[in-house]
Structure formats: structure tokens, C-alpha cells
Design a protein around this motif. Structure first.
Motif, mmCIF file in Angstrom:
data_model
loop_
_atom_site.group_PDB
_atom_site.id
_atom_site.type_symbol
_atom_site.label_atom_id
_atom_site.label_comp_id
_atom_site.label_asym_id
_atom_site.label_seq_id
_atom_site.Cartn_x
_atom_site.Cartn_y
_atom_site.Cartn_z
ATOM 1 N N ALA A 27 38.287 41.010 39.612
ATOM 2 C CA ALA A 27 39.321 39.970 39.554
ATOM 3 C C ALA A 27 40.234 40.183 38.344
ATOM 4 C CB ALA A 27 38.684 38.589 39.500
ATOM 5 N N GLU A 28 39.645 40.563 37.207
ATOM 6 C CA GLU A 28 40.448 40.831 36.016
ATOM 7 C C GLU A 28 41.361 42.036 36.225
ATOM 8 O OE1 GLU A 28 37.422 41.180 33.023
ATOM 9 O OE2 GLU A 28 37.371 39.010 32.678
ATOM 10 N N GLY A 31 44.249 40.957 38.430
ATOM 11 C CA GLY A 31 45.193 40.156 37.657
ATOM 12 C C GLY A 31 46.049 41.000 36.738
ATOM 13 N N LEU A 35 50.139 41.567 37.015
ATOM 14 C CA LEU A 35 51.069 41.291 35.919
ATOM 15 C C LEU A 35 51.939 42.501 35.597
ATOM 16 C CD1 LEU A 35 48.808 39.235 33.486
ATOM 17 C CD2 LEU A 35 50.742 38.401 34.847
#
Length: 64
Positions: A27-28, A31, A35
Motif C-alpha cells: 500500500a505504501e 501511494g 504521488l
């Protein structure tokens, strides 16, 4: 190695390296890539996330 095999290999490697925190790690990554505007990277890591989910369900006796 086919692209599908590569995604499974990545999922297995992430699971082995991160254990119970594998989903958080993925998930990180998603993300961070989002970005950065890295759409292909996001798609790859979403595919890895789906395989991790399948592995998790299989480990818990659910059908994949």
C-alpha cells in the motif's frame, strides 16, 4: 518467465520479506508511486497486491 509469473514471484518475495506487514508495504509503494505520477508502477503494484490477497486467502483455506 511470463509477465504473470513475474507478478506472482514479486508477490511471493514481498510476502517472504515483509511477512504480516506485506500488505502495508505494498500500500505504501502504491501511494508513493501514485504521488510520483507513475501509473504503470501503480498498476504493477496493484497486481502484486491482488496476488498477495489471493495468497492470504489460500493460507486461510479460502478458494482463490
Amino acid at each position: 518467465m511470463t509477465p504473470e509469473q513475474h507478478i506472482w514471484a514479486c508477490a511471493l518475495a514481498v510476502e517472504k520479506q515483509h511477512g504480516p506487514q506485506a500488505a502495508v508495504f505494498v500500500a505504501e509503494r502504491i501511494g508513493a508511486l501514485a504521488l510520483q505520477g507513475d501509473a504503470p508502477g501503480v498498476e504493477m503494484w496493484k497486481a502484486i497486491a491482488a496476488r498477495l490477497d489471493a495468497l492470504s486467502r489460500a493460507d486461510h483455506g479460502e478458494t482463490v
